[in-house]
Design a protein around this motif. Structure first.
Motif, mmCIF file in Angstrom:
data_model
loop_
_atom_site.group_PDB
_atom_site.id
_atom_site.type_symbol
_atom_site.label_atom_id
_atom_site.label_comp_id
_atom_site.label_asym_id
_atom_site.label_seq_id
_atom_site.Cartn_x
_atom_site.Cartn_y
_atom_site.Cartn_z
ATOM 1 N N GLN A 51 0.821 -1.223 0.000
ATOM 2 C CA GLN A 51 0.000 0.000 0.000
ATOM 3 C C GLN A 51 0.849 1.265 0.000
ATOM 4 O O GLN A 51 0.323 2.365 -0.174
ATOM 5 N N CYS A 89 -10.715 0.298 3.125
ATOM 6 C CA CYS A 89 -9.306 0.086 2.778
ATOM 7 C C CYS A 89 -8.729 1.413 2.296
ATOM 8 O O CYS A 89 -9.352 2.096 1.480
ATOM 9 N N LEU A 90 -7.540 1.758 2.803
ATOM 10 C CA LEU A 90 -6.918 3.018 2.391
ATOM 11 C C LEU A 90 -6.609 3.024 0.896
ATOM 12 O O LEU A 90 -6.441 4.085 0.308
ATOM 13 N N HIS A 131 -7.008 -8.888 6.828
ATOM 14 C CA HIS A 131 -7.107 -7.871 5.781
ATOM 15 C C HIS A 131 -5.714 -7.507 5.250
ATOM 16 O O HIS A 131 -5.486 -7.469 4.039
ATOM 17 N N HIS A 135 -3.415 -8.243 1.568
ATOM 18 C CA HIS A 135 -2.644 -7.289 0.751
ATOM 19 C C HIS A 135 -1.316 -7.903 0.312
ATOM 20 O O HIS A 135 -0.846 -7.636 -0.797
ATOM 21 N N ASN A 172 -8.411 0.368 6.613
ATOM 22 C CA ASN A 172 -7.116 -0.256 6.878
ATOM 23 C C ASN A 172 -6.550 -0.893 5.629
ATOM 24 O O ASN A 172 -7.075 -0.728 4.557
HETATM 25 ZN ZN LIG Z 1 -6.516 -2.476 2.868
#
Ligand SMILES: [Zn+2]
Length: 172
Positions: A51, A89-90, A131, A135, A172
């Motif tokens: 991310q 989710c960011l 979560h 990723h 998140n």
């Molecule tokens: Zn996320």
């Protein structure tokens, strides 16, 4: 410390499996500190390295009222139970859905210095880890939903990209 740019769907390397972390040292510590600061500045409860554009098996998280935690090369060894809760989710800002997750997991990982960790997590902590772990496999939360719900979410995503609106709630 520095705040990093957050990678937004569908930009690389979000959709790729991340590589194992092999080198421990000051650079990794610095990266983890920056990821924690980035997570806090974005009001997230978790953040995975892809991310912030880094395809490595590394994540940070912080439960409300808790201390930041870093997991390196995490593996989920056991999963039990199932519960639904709203997630965001960011990397998909503004998108939320009720996502099914195991309510208890057993995790093996390393800490930022490479020391082995083996622990159980439940409920919200277990959800954050699942979560963020996703990723590291190149998966985002809509992939945990049935196809119709997923299609509806991505349609909403396209719509929002064309007509942005302010977002809210925990991501998140
Ligand atoms: Zn996320």
């Amino acid at each position: 410390m520095a705040i990093m740019n957050i990678t937004v769907y569908p930009d690389a390397p979000l959709l790729e499996p991340a590589a194992r972390v092999e080198h421990f040292g000051p650079e990794l510590v610095k990266l983890v500190e920056d990821m924690v600061e980035t997570m806090f500045s974005s009001d997230g409860v978790g953040l995975a390295a892809p991310q912030v554009g880094i395809s490595r098996q590394l994540l940070v998280l912080c439960e409300p009222e808790g201390e930041p935690v870093c997991l390196v090369n995490p593996e989920i060894l056991e999963m039990d139970g199932k519960a639904y809760m709203e997630e965001g989710c960011l990397s998909l800002p503004g998108l939320y859905a009720n996502v099914p997750r195991a309510t208890r997991i057993r995790v093996r990982a390393q800490d930022v210095e490479g020391n082995p960790l083996d622990f159980e997590a439940q409920d919200f902590l277990a959800r954050i880890i699942q979560h963020e772990y996703d990723h590291l496999q190149g998966k985002l939360f809509p992939e945990r939903l049935d196809l119709m719900t997923r299609d509806a979410l991505f349609a909403e995503w396209e719509e929002m990209r064309e007509n942005p609106r302010p977002d809210a709630a925990v991501s998140n």
